[in-house]
Design an enzyme around this catalytic site. Structure first.
Site, mmCIF file in Angstrom:
data_model
loop_
_atom_site.group_PDB
_atom_site.id
_atom_site.type_symbol
_atom_site.label_atom_id
_atom_site.label_comp_id
_atom_site.label_asym_id
_atom_site.label_seq_id
_atom_site.Cartn_x
_atom_site.Cartn_y
_atom_site.Cartn_z
ATOM 1 N N GLY A 137 -4.037 -0.108 -5.739
ATOM 2 C CA GLY A 137 -4.919 1.021 -6.001
ATOM 3 C C GLY A 137 -4.151 2.333 -6.027
ATOM 4 N N GLY A 138 -4.882 3.438 -5.934
ATOM 5 C CA GLY A 138 -4.273 4.755 -5.978
ATOM 6 C C GLY A 138 -5.102 5.748 -6.762
ATOM 7 N N GLN A 208 -6.708 -4.144 -5.691
ATOM 8 C CA GLN A 208 -7.174 -3.396 -4.526
ATOM 9 C C GLN A 208 -7.622 -1.999 -4.968
ATOM 10 O OE1 GLN A 208 -5.016 -0.744 -2.942
ATOM 11 N NE2 GLN A 208 -6.548 -0.263 -1.396
ATOM 12 N N SER A 209 -8.836 -1.595 -4.573
ATOM 13 C CA SER A 209 -9.367 -0.271 -4.882
ATOM 14 C C SER A 209 -9.390 -0.036 -6.398
ATOM 15 C CB SER A 209 -8.543 0.791 -4.148
ATOM 16 O OG SER A 209 -9.165 2.052 -4.213
ATOM 17 N N ASP A 311 -16.501 1.632 4.473
ATOM 18 C CA ASP A 311 -15.662 2.218 3.422
ATOM 19 C C ASP A 311 -16.322 3.492 2.898
ATOM 20 O OD1 ASP A 311 -14.184 2.813 1.112
ATOM 21 O OD2 ASP A 311 -13.796 0.705 0.687
ATOM 22 N N HIS A 343 -11.819 1.914 4.089
ATOM 23 C CA HIS A 343 -11.149 1.622 2.823
ATOM 24 C C HIS A 343 -9.699 1.192 3.025
ATOM 25 C CE1 HIS A 343 -11.040 1.795 -1.542
ATOM 26 N NE2 HIS A 343 -9.914 2.477 -1.495
#
Length: 402
Positions: A137-138, A208-209, A311, A343
């Site tokens: 993610g990011g 992820q994310s 989250d 999260h």
């Protein structure tokens, strides 16, 4: 029928594979293998297991022109500078990824930002190993493959190969570029992982994310292509044994205002997603419910969604609704909710704490299903060691913007 829902109260090798050709991936200027933090020169031409017996490890070759190198260096310098500035703004992230885990920073710097994929290999590969393709993610802005190093190093200890692939961040690219990059990364692994000791018949995909959103889009797009619209495909859904989505957002229409309130402002988010008119197109939950997706549904692998109930960055309702949508159209779906987790708990803090990790063990169990020897080794595996004092983890959690 409702989706299956569960609520839950040293030797390492990293191969940095340089990608090129097309947008991000393909064959480029070589490979670098690191063993316990040192270059292993003798590994360049090592023999690895193959489908039809041992074969030489594949060496990737391609030459760039001087102009291409200069342009690439300039683009990567900008990316690094922007990423560093953003991370310095957020002390919480700095504590999580730098102060608490210095070796991760060394990995990112050592491997070089020109690479596009990191392979985390078990210490001994005497037979083909299962493979997890990981998309980090990011917030679609600061994603980087090295964020997968926790997961990669720890899964490699359980005899699982992890390929952490990169994709363009905004403003270098928008969502369609990111989905394309991830799809090309999956294709590269599917076609080449056997050269590194991976089992092409046991490949798993995880995001992820923001990476969960991007990889889900790539998975659904591939299913649509294979369901009969005539487009050529470079990899097949049938090659993915299961998909793991961790803390993902799957309906952008529900998340625009939420992200705006969290600091990812509406104008920026819509620029990333190529305008308001594209939100439905890049919302996996919406896409699977479209009547035109019916044939593609049959091609999907089992989908397991993980989410923390506390989250704040992406509410767990996002995974719940996506699981409901998948179940409604007949896809094989499991939803696992972690009570009280945020999260970053599942992906950062819990791995730093060491010991038993329910998410980690759940994934390993699914990946090793049917392999009695691997499951027996998992049952006797020592607890993972703590990497950071609890006081630092708690401090980072309070400061982190996520």
């Amino acid at each position: 029928m409702a989706p299956s829902t569960t609520t839950i109260n040293d030797h390492r090798r990293v191969v940095s594979v340089v990608g090129g050709g097309g947008a991000m991936f393909g064959v480029d200027s070589g490979e670098l293998i690191r063993e316990s933090g040192r270059d292993s020169l003798c590994e360049r031409h090592a023999i690895v297991p193959g489908k039809n017996g041992p074969r030489p490890r594949r060496r990737l070759t391609r030459q760039r022109s001087c102009k291409e190198n200069i342009n690439h260096f300039a683009a990567e310098t900008y990316l690094i500078s922007r990423l560093a500035f953003t991370l310095l703004q957020y002390l919480g992230l700095q504590l999580d990824y730098t102060v608490t885990c210095p070796w991760m920073l060394c990995l990112a710097t050592d491997a070089g930002f020109s690479t596009r994929m990191d392979l985390y290999l078990p210490a001994n590969i005497c037979e083909p190993k299962p493979v997890l393709i990981f998309v980090t993610g990011g917030a679609w802005i600061i994603g980087y493959k090295a964020w997968g190093s926790f997961l990669g190093l720890q899964l490699a200890e359980r005899d699982i190969i992890v390929a952490s692939i990169d994709y363009r961040n905004f403003p270098q690219g928008t969502i369609s570029d990111m989905v394309k990059d991830v799809s090309q990364g999956i294709s590269f692994i599917v076609d080449n992982v056997a050269d590194y000791g991976g089992d092409p018949n046991r490949i798993y995909l995880m995001g992820q994310s923001a990476g969960a959103h991007i990889s889900a889009c790539a998975l659904l797009d591939q299913a649509i292509r294979e369901s009969g619209n005539g487009e050529s495909v470079s990899w097949s859904i049938s090659q993915i044994k299961a998909y793991f989505g961790l803390s993902g957002g799957y309906n952008l229409l529900d998340l625009v205002d939420h992200f705006h309130q969290r600091g990812l402002y509406r104008s920026t988010f819509l620029s990333i997603m190529e305008g308001e008119q594209s939100l439905r197109k890049f919302s996996p939950e919406v896409k699977v419910l479209d009547s035109s997706f019916k044939d593609a549904t049959l091609l999907l692998p089992p989908i397991i969604l993980f989410h923390g109930s506390d989250d704040r960055s992406i509410p767990s309702e996002s995974s719940k609704k996506f699981a409901d949508a998948l179940t409604k159209v007949g896809a094989r779906t499991e939803l696992v909710l972690y009570d009280g987790k945020t999260h970053t708990d599942l992906f950062v803090q819990d791995p730093l704490r060491g010991g038993k990790d329910d998410l980690f063990e759940h994934m390993v169990y699914i990946i090793h299903a049917g392999d009695d020897e691997a499951l027996a080794k998992d049952a006797t595996a020592p607890p993972r060691r703590r990497l950071v004092p609890e006081v630092l983890i708690k401090l980072a959690s309070k400061i982190s913007p996520f």
